[in-house]
Structures are given as structure tokens and as C-alpha cells.
Design a protein around this motif. Sequence first.
Motif, mmCIF file in Angstrom:
data_model
loop_
_atom_site.group_PDB
_atom_site.id
_atom_site.type_symbol
_atom_site.label_atom_id
_atom_site.label_comp_id
_atom_site.label_asym_id
_atom_site.label_seq_id
_atom_site.Cartn_x
_atom_site.Cartn_y
_atom_site.Cartn_z
ATOM 1 N N ILE A 70 85.809 60.088 62.815
ATOM 2 C CA ILE A 70 86.479 60.311 64.099
ATOM 3 C C ILE A 70 87.544 59.246 64.296
ATOM 4 O O ILE A 70 88.668 59.535 64.721
ATOM 5 N N ALA A 71 87.209 57.995 63.951
ATOM 6 C CA ALA A 71 88.169 56.894 64.072
ATOM 7 C C ALA A 71 89.411 57.165 63.221
ATOM 8 O O ALA A 71 90.541 56.916 63.652
ATOM 9 N N LEU A 72 89.219 57.675 62.012
ATOM 10 C CA LEU A 72 90.347 57.956 61.118
ATOM 11 C C LEU A 72 91.274 59.005 61.729
ATOM 12 O O LEU A 72 92.505 58.856 61.692
ATOM 13 N N THR A 73 90.708 60.055 62.304
ATOM 14 C CA THR A 73 91.520 61.080 62.965
ATOM 15 C C THR A 73 92.288 60.484 64.135
ATOM 16 O O THR A 73 93.471 60.758 64.336
ATOM 17 N N LEU A 74 91.613 59.643 64.905
ATOM 18 C CA LEU A 74 92.256 59.016 66.061
ATOM 19 C C LEU A 74 93.385 58.083 65.627
ATOM 20 O O LEU A 74 94.455 58.060 66.249
ATOM 21 N N ILE A 75 93.161 57.326 64.571
ATOM 22 C CA ILE A 75 94.199 56.425 64.066
ATOM 23 C C ILE A 75 95.435 57.216 63.657
ATOM 24 O O ILE A 75 96.569 56.846 63.964
ATOM 25 N N HIS A 123 89.761 49.681 53.135
ATOM 26 C CA HIS A 123 91.022 49.421 52.442
ATOM 27 C C HIS A 123 92.019 48.745 53.372
ATOM 28 O O HIS A 123 92.062 49.029 54.575
ATOM 29 N N SER A 124 92.817 47.860 52.821
ATOM 30 C CA SER A 124 93.734 47.059 53.635
ATOM 31 C C SER A 124 94.732 47.890 54.431
ATOM 32 O O SER A 124 95.243 47.446 55.454
ATOM 33 N N SER A 125 95.009 49.114 53.983
ATOM 34 C CA SER A 125 95.960 49.963 54.713
ATOM 35 C C SER A 125 95.385 50.456 56.034
ATOM 36 O O SER A 125 96.125 50.810 56.954
ATOM 37 N N LEU A 126 94.048 50.470 56.139
ATOM 38 C CA LEU A 126 93.378 50.883 57.381
ATOM 39 C C LEU A 126 92.628 49.703 58.000
ATOM 40 O O LEU A 126 92.722 49.450 59.187
ATOM 41 N N ASN A 127 91.832 49.022 57.166
ATOM 42 C CA ASN A 127 91.161 47.786 57.594
ATOM 43 C C ASN A 127 90.357 47.993 58.876
ATOM 44 O O ASN A 127 90.414 47.196 59.818
#
Length: 235
Positions: free
Chosen positions: A153-158, A185-189
Motif C-alpha cells: 500500500i505504501a508503494l502505491t501511495l509513494i 532499496h536506496s531508490s525507495l528507502n
Amino acid sequence: MNVFFEEDVSKESLYKTVFSQKSEGIILSSMYYESQYFDELLKLGIPYIMFNRKHKSGGNFVEIDNHQAGYLGAKYLVSKGHKDIHFFSGELEKSTFLNRYKGFCEAMDELNTAYDSTISITKQNPELIREELEKVLSQEKRPSAIFAATDMIALTLIDCLQKMNLRIPEDIAIIGIDNTETLKHSSLNLTSIGPVEGEHLSSIAVEQLFKMIENGEMKEFQRTIPCKLYERGTV
């Protein structure tokens, strides 16, 4: 051994598939807290493990301490100065989301921080999450932080927030739950809450199911793994 996840097919089709196949054992992550299918699962008479889910009647399961995860996340965000926190959850008919929600509410109550109007309950569908986020951000008082009940869910929100040209964490902070490997991964962290180091739900589920199959063991197996917060760059 068969592994079934709720995202694979519809709920009815999933159980029809499970119950019609000859399996030595099942790992199932689709059980609802009050599912009518639990008794049918038991009638199969074969080893099974519910993966980060459990039925109100108990049964065999391995999970993280989902209540603790919700509690830790709320406490952490408030400790970072956030008072306007929006909680994004999946359906509360699932024990995973229900207990994360209860943990969040307990922490907010202890901290005497209002939250009644800052909770979104939605299916884990990217379009529905996007629509709900737009409603949240259109409110007069925009949250300073979002607590997503899962990393997915966090990934979708980001993704949605970045498309709106909102900076994370400068404009809005965000955390998730599960400590998913790829989101480190550093791109999302992504700051997230997950099992303590050295504990892996998938390994535990598979190893325990093999033991049940090999030993013919039908003794009830229930394990709840404590959580910790992994602080990274999204808060």
C-alpha cells in the motif's frame, strides 16, 4: 504442497481450487478472520499453515505481531512530531489488517492524539487507493504523515504522491509494515516495521509444513513473531 494467495483468484474460486485438489499440505494467506471456509479446511484432514493470517478459532498459523506493528508505527510517527497522521488499511475482515488497526488506535489513544477522521479502509487495488488518497489530500487539513498498513500500500501511495509532485518526506512522511526486501532499496528507502532480524515468515511456514507432512504431525502450530521498526528515509 500448494501455496495459495488471495490475489491469485477470487475468494470463492480460490477455496474451490484448494478443496478440489489432492494436496499433501497447504500454505494459505487468504483466510478471513471469520471465514466460513475454515471448517471446510479442517475437514480436509491435511497439514496446513495460515501465512500472516489467522481465524478467530485459531488453527495453524505463523504471523508477525500485527498489533505491535500498528502500535509501533503510530508511536514512532508521533515521536517524530507528526500529529496529523492518516492510516491507510485494507479490509478489517482480515486479521492482519484488523490487528494493525487496533494497535494503531491503541497507541493514538495512549498519546491522546485524535484519529477518528484520519482512517481509510480500502481494498488493495491501486486505483481505489489512488482515489482515496486524492480525497484525503483534498481535505482542508492535509496529513503530515501517512501510515500504510502494508509496504505494498505504501508503494502505491509513494507512486501517487510523486506523480502529484509531493516530496517524501519533506512534504509528507510515509511508513509501511512488512519490511519488504525490495523496498529497502536506496531508490525507495522505505521506513517500515517487520519481524525482528533473523526471523522470516516464509521460511518458518515452509519448514513447519514439511515437518507436519513428513512426521504426520497434526498438533496445532501457532507462532507470533515480535516486530521492530526499521528507520530509513521516508520519515
